[in-house]
Design an enzyme around this catalytic site. Structure first.
Site, mmCIF file in Angstrom:
data_model
loop_
_atom_site.group_PDB
_atom_site.id
_atom_site.type_symbol
_atom_site.label_atom_id
_atom_site.label_comp_id
_atom_site.label_asym_id
_atom_site.label_seq_id
_atom_site.Cartn_x
_atom_site.Cartn_y
_atom_site.Cartn_z
ATOM 1 N N GLY A 33 -78.660 -102.476 100.109
ATOM 2 C CA GLY A 33 -77.523 -101.648 100.507
ATOM 3 C C GLY A 33 -76.840 -102.184 101.738
ATOM 4 N N ASN A 34 -75.967 -101.380 102.316
ATOM 5 C CA ASN A 34 -75.269 -101.777 103.545
ATOM 6 C C ASN A 34 -75.060 -100.554 104.427
ATOM 7 O OD1 ASN A 34 -72.467 -100.614 103.019
ATOM 8 N ND2 ASN A 34 -72.785 -101.845 101.173
#
Ligand code: CTP
Ligand code: CA
Length: 226
Positions: A33-34
């Site tokens: 993810g980020n």
């Protein structure tokens, strides 16, 4: 919070905003993810609705309450975000890609949780995700599409040079360039940006609430729609 004192200059316009950050599954419990919070995309959706637009918000893994007056589609991966954005864009006047889309995803998604083994773990092989913004720009060259396409760019260095190259490469009308890193932008209520304009001069938006940046973006969009 009720937003007041805005022009109704987006009345009758259909806008699509993507927000948040995609997650790419490794196995049923893990993902890549980020750090995108979705705050900027939600501010864009809220302010567009306050200016009279019909808003579809495509939200990737955002934990914020639904903005008043927007239709919300929730997605997880870049592939899901692409499907939702393209479907909503078919008859849209404006598309704003504020989401942080994963550039890569694991080539295979394990059906069962990967277990700790005695030796070293297997490497995760990555493959490229489709570039949704570039696809929107490319499609518009051959068929009718959104009148205004807006991209975002997070850059850590050579911010303006990288931004200008990205604006041209993506075929969008506006590119909102943020400097990231050192505690800037992610998860904070304030932001500063330079908006690059295709065929025009860049517009500097000073550090301030993400809603102010959103309104500055809609001001530029409204000019291009009129
Ligand atoms: N974007 C997209 N699809 C992707 C990756 C990015 O639509 N697979 C969009 C983002 O929503 C953003 C813009 O493209 O509006 C720029 O994203 P950014 O990550 O800054 O640019 P990239 O082209 O992915 O290049 P890089 O990450 O290498 O700088
Ligand atoms: Ca990227």
């Amino acid at each position: 919070r009720v937003l007041r004192g805005r022009p109704r200059d987006l009345a009758g316009r259909k806008v699509v905003v993507s927000a948040g950050g995609t997650r790419e599954a490794i196995d049923p419990v893990r993902y890549i993810g980020n750090r995108s919070s979705g705050l900027q995309g939600y501010a864009l959706a809220r302010t567009a609705a306050a200016r009279g637009a019909e808003v579809t918000l495509v939200a990737a893994n955002v934990t914020l309450p639904d903005p008043a007056g927007a239709k919300v589609a929730r997605v997880e991966s870049a592939a899901e975000l692409r499907d939702a954005v393209l479907a909503a864009s078919a008859d849209a006047d404006v598309v704003v890609m504020a989401a942080a889309v994963a550039d890569f995803r694991p080539a295979t998604r394990h059906d069962a949780k990967i277990k700790k083994t005695d030796g070293e773990p297997e490497a995760i092989h990555l493959v490229k995700n489709p570039d949704i913004l570039a696809e929107l720009g490319e499609r518009r060259r051959h068929e009718p599409g959104p009148r205004v396409i807006v991209g975002f760019a997070a850059e850590t260095h050579d911010v303006l040079a990288n931004g200008q190259a990205k604006l041209a490469r993506k075929g969008c009308d506006l590119l909102v360039v943020n400097q990231v890193g050192e505690g800037l932008a992610f998860g904070t209520p304030d932001n500063a940006a330079t908006v690059l304009v295709a065929g025009g001069e860049p517009v500097e938006v000073p550090f301030g609430p993400k809603e102010d940046l959103a309104d500055a973006i809609w001001d530029l969009v409204a000019v291009r729609l009129s």
